[in-house]
Design an enzyme around this catalytic site. Structure first.
Site, PDB file in Angstrom:
ATOM      1  N   SER A  69       0.831  -1.203   0.000  1.00  0.00           N
ATOM      2  CA  SER A  69       0.000   0.000   0.000  1.00  0.00           C
ATOM      3  C   SER A  69       0.866   1.253   0.000  1.00  0.00           C
ATOM      4  CB  SER A  69      -0.889   0.035   1.247  1.00  0.00           C
ATOM      5  OG  SER A  69      -1.670  -1.134   1.336  1.00  0.00           O
TER       6      SER A  69
HETATM    7  N1  SAH Z   1       0.334  -5.291   4.332  1.00  0.00           N
HETATM    8  C1  SAH Z   1       1.070  -5.526   3.111  1.00  0.00           C
HETATM    9  C2  SAH Z   1       0.228  -5.288   1.879  1.00  0.00           C
HETATM   10  C3  SAH Z   1      -0.295  -6.554   1.453  1.00  0.00           C
HETATM   11  S1  SAH Z   1      -1.177  -6.704  -0.057  1.00  0.00           S
HETATM   12  C4  SAH Z   1       2.340  -4.744   3.037  1.00  0.00           C
HETATM   13  O1  SAH Z   1       2.600  -3.919   3.915  1.00  0.00           O
HETATM   14  O2  SAH Z   1       3.095  -4.951   2.093  1.00  0.00           O
HETATM   15  C5  SAH Z   1      -2.349  -7.886   0.545  1.00  0.00           C
HETATM   16  C6  SAH Z   1      -1.771  -9.214   0.932  1.00  0.00           C
HETATM   17  O3  SAH Z   1      -2.834  -9.982   1.478  1.00  0.00           O
HETATM   18  C7  SAH Z   1      -1.206 -10.021  -0.231  1.00  0.00           C
HETATM   19  O4  SAH Z   1       0.099 -10.383   0.054  1.00  0.00           O
HETATM   20  C8  SAH Z   1      -2.136 -11.243  -0.299  1.00  0.00           C
HETATM   21  O5  SAH Z   1      -1.472 -12.426  -0.694  1.00  0.00           O
HETATM   22  C9  SAH Z   1      -2.619 -11.326   1.137  1.00  0.00           C
HETATM   23  N2  SAH Z   1      -3.867 -12.058   1.358  1.00  0.00           N
HETATM   24  C10 SAH Z   1      -5.001 -12.073   0.619  1.00  0.00           C
HETATM   25  N3  SAH Z   1      -5.942 -12.844   1.195  1.00  0.00           N
HETATM   26  C11 SAH Z   1      -5.395 -13.333   2.343  1.00  0.00           C
HETATM   27  C12 SAH Z   1      -5.859 -14.194   3.393  1.00  0.00           C
HETATM   28  N4  SAH Z   1      -7.085 -14.730   3.394  1.00  0.00           N
HETATM   29  N5  SAH Z   1      -5.009 -14.475   4.405  1.00  0.00           N
HETATM   30  C13 SAH Z   1      -3.764 -13.966   4.447  1.00  0.00           C
HETATM   31  N6  SAH Z   1      -3.264 -13.152   3.478  1.00  0.00           N
HETATM   32  C14 SAH Z   1      -4.071 -12.834   2.452  1.00  0.00           C
END
Ligand code: SAH
Length: 222
Positions: free
Chosen positions: A69
């Site tokens: 993000s």
């Molecule tokens: N917080 C992160 C941004 C992540 S983008 C950062 O600081 O970089 C969203 C992430 O959520 C992705 O890596 C995706 O694989 C993960 N995601 C999606 N659904 C999920 C779930 N049910 N459980 C765990 N992770 C999930």
């Protein structure tokens, strides 16, 4: 880190301070949140090729179709969690590990869940390299939360789901806050839920946003 490719460490630090200053001029008021963003080297959680853009206020691709993000979004979501330092926090969606590293500076411990093995492994390694010791990264479906470590004083969901997952609400401590994007796949409301009793929650919409999909039992189908 060397200066042979791209900009050197000092330049990264200066770019980071400029970013924090501009966030302070925008809407971020919590000095602890600003200090945490000023301390976490976001460039070191990004793929090499993108490091020079680490301190622009942009969402960036981190592989596997996922994104880190924008710093202003991380700041707003973190601020909305109202952390004071003693909390136990759950993050759903570890991704690069950046949000987890920010949370680690503002709370006592962070449990972060990622569903994609490669991202979980990379984030774990990056957090180790940064010397972050109070984040535990787990592989799994974070839409179910993590009952073994509940209750959580704060929960941040960093992927967009159709609605707030019920298990996450149940894993909130009394007066706990959950912040995340919920609604349609194309655009979500950034929502804050506050636990006001055993079965009661207050819901606020903080803004509109667009996140990658929350994929799982209490998210979208894979
Ligand atoms: N917080 C992160 C941004 C992540 S983008 C950062 O600081 O970089 C969203 C992430 O959520 C992705 O890596 C995706 O694989 C993960 N995601 C999606 N659904 C999920 C779930 N049910 N459980 C765990 N992770 C999930």
């Amino acid at each position: 880190m060397t200066a042979s490719r791209g900009i050197g460490g000092g330049a990264y630090a200066r770019a980071r301070q400029r970013l924090v200053k501009s966030l302070a001029h925008q809407a971020v008021a919590d000095q602890r949140v600003l200090a945490a963003l000023g301390a976490v080297p976001r460039h070191r959680l990004l793929p090499e090729a993108l490091r020079e853009r680490a301190y622009a206020d942009l969402a960036l691709p981190i592989g596997a179709g996922q994104t880190i993000s924008a710093p202003s979004v991380v700041a707003a979501m973190t601020e909305a969690l109202e952390l004071r330092g003693e909390e136990s926090v759950l993050e759903v969606g570890t991704g690069s590990g950046y949000q987890a590293a920010v949370l680690a500076r503002l709370a006592a411990r962070v449990v972060s869940i990622e569903r994609l093995p490669r991202l979980a492994a990379d984030a774990r390694r990056a957090l180790d390299t940064l010397g972050v010791t109070n984040v535990l990264v787990h592989l799994g479906d974070g839409s179910k939360g993590r009952a073994a470590d509940a209750p959580f004083d704060a929960i941040v969901v960093t992927a967009g789901g159709p609605e707030v997952p019920q298990p996450l609400l149940q894993q909130l401590a009394p007066a706990g806050r959950l912040v995340g994007p919920f609604g349609a796949r194309e655009e979500q409301a950034l929502v804050r839920m506050r636990r006001t009793g055993p079965d009661s929650f207050e819901r606020e919409v903080l803004g509109r946003c667009r996140f990658v999909d929350l994929v799982g039992t209490h998210g979208w189908a894979a």
